[in-house]
Design an enzyme around this catalytic site. Structure first.
Site, PDB file in Angstrom:
ATOM      1  CB  CYS A   1      14.930  29.143  86.538  1.00 27.73           C
ATOM      2  SG  CYS A   1      13.269  28.558  86.884  1.00 27.73           S
TER       3      CYS A   1
ATOM      4  CD  GLU B   1      22.784  35.947  79.523  1.00 31.30           C
ATOM      5  OE1 GLU B   1      22.063  34.927  79.548  1.00 31.30           O
ATOM      6  OE2 GLU B   1      23.368  36.378  80.536  1.00 31.30           O
TER       7      GLU B   1
ATOM      8  N   GLY C   1      13.583  31.631  80.147  1.00 26.16           N
ATOM      9  CA  GLY C   1      14.893  31.252  79.619  1.00 26.16           C
ATOM     10  C   GLY C   1      15.985  32.114  80.222  1.00 26.16           C
ATOM     11  CB  SER C   2      19.411  32.763  79.101  1.00 27.60           C
ATOM     12  OG  SER C   2      19.216  33.346  77.837  1.00 27.60           O
TER      13      SER C   2
ATOM     14  CD  GLU D   1      20.954  30.645  85.670  1.00 30.27           C
ATOM     15  OE1 GLU D   1      21.010  31.264  84.594  1.00 30.27           O
ATOM     16  OE2 GLU D   1      19.889  30.267  86.181  1.00 30.27           O
TER      17      GLU D   1
ATOM     18  N   GLY E   1      16.296  37.170  77.417  1.00 31.29           N
ATOM     19  CA  GLY E   1      15.239  38.017  77.975  1.00 31.29           C
ATOM     20  C   GLY E   1      15.359  39.458  77.507  1.00 31.29           C
TER      21      GLY E   1
ATOM     22  CE  LYS F   1      12.067  28.697  69.707  1.00 33.08           C
ATOM     23  NZ  LYS F   1      13.103  27.659  69.998  1.00 33.08           N
TER      24      LYS F   1
ATOM     25  CD  GLU G   1      11.173  31.505  85.567  1.00 34.64           C
ATOM     26  OE1 GLU G   1      12.338  31.784  85.971  1.00 34.64           O
ATOM     27  OE2 GLU G   1      10.827  30.366  85.222  1.00 34.64           O
TER      28      GLU G   1
HETATM   29  P1  NDP Z   1      17.923  30.661  75.895  1.00 34.32           P
HETATM   30  O1  NDP Z   1      17.373  31.757  76.716  1.00 34.32           O
HETATM   31  O2  NDP Z   1      18.714  31.040  74.698  1.00 34.32           O
HETATM   32  O3  NDP Z   1      16.722  29.725  75.372  1.00 34.32           O
HETATM   33  C1  NDP Z   1      15.401  29.765  75.869  1.00 34.32           C
HETATM   34  C2  NDP Z   1      14.426  29.802  74.700  1.00 34.32           C
HETATM   35  O4  NDP Z   1      14.590  31.013  73.958  1.00 34.32           O
HETATM   36  C3  NDP Z   1      14.626  28.668  73.692  1.00 34.32           C
HETATM   37  O5  NDP Z   1      13.357  28.289  73.178  1.00 34.32           O
HETATM   38  C4  NDP Z   1      15.462  29.337  72.620  1.00 34.32           C
HETATM   39  O6  NDP Z   1      15.394  28.681  71.377  1.00 34.32           O
HETATM   40  C5  NDP Z   1      14.816  30.708  72.578  1.00 34.32           C
HETATM   41  N1  NDP Z   1      15.622  31.773  72.016  1.00 34.32           N
HETATM   42  C6  NDP Z   1      16.971  31.866  71.946  1.00 34.32           C
HETATM   43  N2  NDP Z   1      17.340  33.044  71.374  1.00 34.32           N
HETATM   44  C7  NDP Z   1      16.201  33.697  71.059  1.00 34.32           C
HETATM   45  C8  NDP Z   1      15.907  34.963  70.460  1.00 34.32           C
HETATM   46  N3  NDP Z   1      16.861  35.795  70.069  1.00 34.32           N
HETATM   47  N4  NDP Z   1      14.618  35.320  70.323  1.00 34.32           N
HETATM   48  C9  NDP Z   1      13.617  34.512  70.745  1.00 34.32           C
HETATM   49  N5  NDP Z   1      13.824  33.299  71.295  1.00 34.32           N
HETATM   50  C10 NDP Z   1      15.101  32.903  71.472  1.00 34.32           C
HETATM   51  O7  NDP Z   1      18.738  29.686  76.815  1.00 34.32           O
HETATM   52  P2  NDP Z   1      19.854  28.597  76.384  1.00 34.32           P
HETATM   53  O8  NDP Z   1      19.174  27.371  75.939  1.00 34.32           O
HETATM   54  O9  NDP Z   1      20.819  29.222  75.423  1.00 34.32           O
HETATM   55  O10 NDP Z   1      20.587  28.339  77.770  1.00 34.32           O
HETATM   56  C11 NDP Z   1      21.637  29.189  78.173  1.00 34.32           C
HETATM   57  C12 NDP Z   1      21.548  29.503  79.634  1.00 34.32           C
HETATM   58  O11 NDP Z   1      20.302  30.145  79.937  1.00 34.32           O
HETATM   59  C13 NDP Z   1      21.575  28.316  80.572  1.00 34.32           C
HETATM   60  O12 NDP Z   1      22.840  27.838  80.788  1.00 34.32           O
HETATM   61  C14 NDP Z   1      20.930  28.910  81.797  1.00 34.32           C
HETATM   62  O13 NDP Z   1      21.880  29.653  82.510  1.00 34.32           O
HETATM   63  C15 NDP Z   1      19.871  29.829  81.235  1.00 34.32           C
HETATM   64  N6  NDP Z   1      18.538  29.196  81.173  1.00 34.32           N
HETATM   65  C16 NDP Z   1      17.617  29.502  82.105  1.00 34.32           C
HETATM   66  C17 NDP Z   1      16.391  28.884  82.100  1.00 34.32           C
HETATM   67  C18 NDP Z   1      15.338  29.161  83.116  1.00 34.32           C
HETATM   68  O14 NDP Z   1      14.497  28.307  83.375  1.00 34.32           O
HETATM   69  N7  NDP Z   1      15.319  30.345  83.702  1.00 34.32           N
HETATM   70  C19 NDP Z   1      16.044  27.865  81.114  1.00 34.32           C
HETATM   71  C20 NDP Z   1      17.060  27.666  80.117  1.00 34.32           C
HETATM   72  C21 NDP Z   1      18.254  28.313  80.177  1.00 34.32           C
HETATM   73  P3  NDP Z   1      16.429  27.482  70.988  1.00 34.32           P
HETATM   74  O15 NDP Z   1      16.998  26.944  72.243  1.00 34.32           O
HETATM   75  O16 NDP Z   1      15.554  26.503  70.291  1.00 34.32           O
HETATM   76  O17 NDP Z   1      17.463  28.061  70.096  1.00 34.32           O
END
Ligand code: NDP
Length: 486
Positions: free
Chosen positions: A289, A236, A233-234, A388, A238, A180, A255
């Site tokens: 990140c 939260e 991803g984030s 962050e 995670g 996804k 990560e």
């Molecule tokens: P998210 O963690 O929400 O998004 C990362 C991925 O997780 C996306 O594919 C998202 O889908 C998906 N996702 C979101 N909610 C859920 C859930 N409940 N269950 C499963 N998958 C989910 O990050 P954001 O895009 O909201 O970014 C917010 C903040 O996160 C940034 O400002 C940054 O601080 C941090 N971040 C860190 C990253 C890293 O590389 N470590 C990368 C991105 C963000 P979708 O976006 O399609 O809704």
């Protein structure tokens, strides 16, 4: 002008080796961040689509995919890497338009993408177990098995790198994957999935479901028939992923975010430190990140090195993706609002603005551009010192001595990477070994390091390791066999 777009046949759902329409009939627009304009659409997958993708992956494990040898799996990955190289410019243009990053960065990302396929293609038939000396009359051995169906949820900042980084080692080990990608930037992963078909991956071995995280992402991570989750991803999200994994008793790698420190001692080589510290926070508009978002600088270097860093920072140019420059827009209006909230807070609380980057006059008025800012000295209890931002905002914090630098570097909830800049080798080693992070760079700095280097965090930055050989271990389970022969 960049007009790259998704081919029509790529609909967002790859199931059983063919592109499919979403069950719900719902779609999401995809937006080019530098233009603020819609340039295509993707399927909004729901539970039924995720069910179909997971079923397809499960079937692949008992079908043609499950019967391939490790060498054959490696050959398919290597072939995918070759196709990526052959189509590099087309992929780079799409990545630049979808993420907004300058084309030079997008080209570098595609080079890395091909290298992931090459690395894991070469590794597939080289993961083997051990024999273990136990009691007389027994023979003991270990072997590495795939988990089964692996779920992959990736973010929007480096989609062309994240796709092969996540699925490459999983496929090398024989798992069947369901990915996804992030709704904010998923065009390149979709084309890469299509390339996997072209390379000859059997039906069901690679599946894609696009859609919102709260729908498709949640349905995938909570699915009772997956065996492992890989998430980037984030912090939260995670937590939601780890909770889902726990409920299904499966493992996961996380990560997550970071607030990584660049520790600059007064004896650091300016020729090395100045350009690297600036690039580490401005690359992809700080949306990395492992961005070096905290500049911890020895107090005695505030009048020597800091002005050089400020000068270089003020030369950084925000550009359109088809231009030469250090950074483009942030990915979305939501991200722009978030970053500008931090900048507003810095101004409202009276933080001294040390330097600002330049905005190219050609920028589109509808794009999500943010002017890079460097603030300092930032008080240690200010949110900019430990939260962050995920934008081009650098917090400068002076330190007094080595012990102070170590304490300060470790004083956040995150623990992803750290950079140390000094000509004193013993000090570099001492400080480096006290960092509560997954990667330490000494007199250099790189986002994640490289394809071959294990990468991942400590503390709120997550757990498990991606990249390098370690990732192959994460995507497999050890089986021990004990044979009595006396
Ligand atoms: P998210 O963690 O929400 O998004 C990362 C991925 O997780 C996306 O594919 C998202 O889908 C998906 N996702 C979101 N909610 C859920 C859930 N409940 N269950 C499963 N998958 C989910 O990050 P954001 O895009 O909201 O970014 C917010 C903040 O996160 C940034 O400002 C940054 O601080 C941090 N971040 C860190 C990253 C890293 O590389 N470590 C990368 C991105 C963000 P979708 O976006 O399609 O809704």
């Amino acid at each position: 002008m960049n007009t790259a777009t998704l081919p029509d046949h790529i609909t967002g759902l790859l199931v059983d080796g063919a592109w499919a329409m979403p069950h719900s009939g719902q779609w999401l627009d995809i937006v080019a961040p530098a233009e603020g304009q819609v340039f295509g659409r993707i399927a909004a997958a729901q539970q039924a689509d995720v069910d179909a993708a997971v079923t397809s992956a499960r079937r692949a494990l008992s079908g043609e995919w499950g019967r391939l040898s490790a060498a054959e799996r490696g050959r398919l990955l290597s072939r995918a890497g070759q196709i990526v190289q052959d189509r590099a410019e087309e992929l780079a243009q799409l990545e630049a338009r979808d993420t907004g990053k300058p084309i030079a960065q997008a080209r570098a990302d595609i080079t890395a993408c091909a290298r992931y396929f090459e690395y894991y293609g070469g590794a597939a038939d080289k993961v083997h177990g051990d024999t273990i000396p136990v009691q007389n009359g027994y023979f003991a051995a270990t072997e590495y098995l795939p988990h089964g169906v692996t779920a992959h949820v990736i973010p929007w900042n480096y989609p062309a790198q994240m796709f092969p980084r996540s699925v490459g080692p999983a496929l090398a080990m024989g798992n069947a994957v369901v990915m996804k990608p992030a709704e904010d930037a998923c065009a390149t992963p979709l084309v890469l999935a299509d390339i996997m078909l072209e390379a000859g991956f059997p039906p069901g071995s690679v599946n894609m479901v696009t859609g919102l995280g709260l729908d498709a992402g949640a349905a995938l991570s909570m699915h009772p028939d997956i065996n492992f989750i890989s998430f980037i991803g984030s912090s939260e999200t995670g937590v939601a992923i780890q909770t889902a994994a726990a409920k299904n008793h499966v493992g996961c790698t996380l990560e997550l975010g970071g607030k990584s420190a660049q520790i600059v001692f007064a004896d650091a080589d300016p020729a090395l430190v100045v350009p690297t510290v600036v690039a580490a926070i401005t690359q992809h508009a700080g949306q990395t990140c492992s961005a070096g978002s905290r500049l911890l600088i020895e107090r005695s270097a505030m009048d020597t090195l800091l002005p050089l860093i400020a000068q270089a920072f003020s030369q950084v140019r925000v550009v359109m993706p088809d231009m030469d420059g250090q950074l483009g827009p942030v990915v979305s209006m939501r991200q722009k609002t978030r970053v500008e909230r931090y900048i507003q807070m810095a101004d409202d609380t009276g933080l001294p603005l040390i330097a600002q980057g330049q905005m190219a006059p050609e920028l589109s008025r509808d794009g999500y551009f943010v002017q890079p800012c460097m603030y300092g000295p930032v008080p240690r209890d200010h949110p900019l010192a430990f939260e962050e931002v995920f934008g081009p905002v650098l917090a400068v914090i002076p330190f007094d001595d080595e012990a102070d630098a170590v304490a300060l570097a470790n004083a956040t909830e995150y623990g992803l990477v750290a950079g140390i800049w000094t000509r004193d080798g013993a000090r570099a080693m001492r400080v480096g070994r006290q960092m509560e992070v997954g990667q330490v760079f000494i007199n250099c700095f790189g986002a994640g390091g490289g394809i071959e280097l294990p990468f991942g965090g400590m503390k709120k930055s997550g757990h498990g390791r991606e990249k390098g050989w370690e990732a192959l271990r994460e995507f497999s389970a050890v089986r021990t066999i004990l044979i009595r022969h006396d």
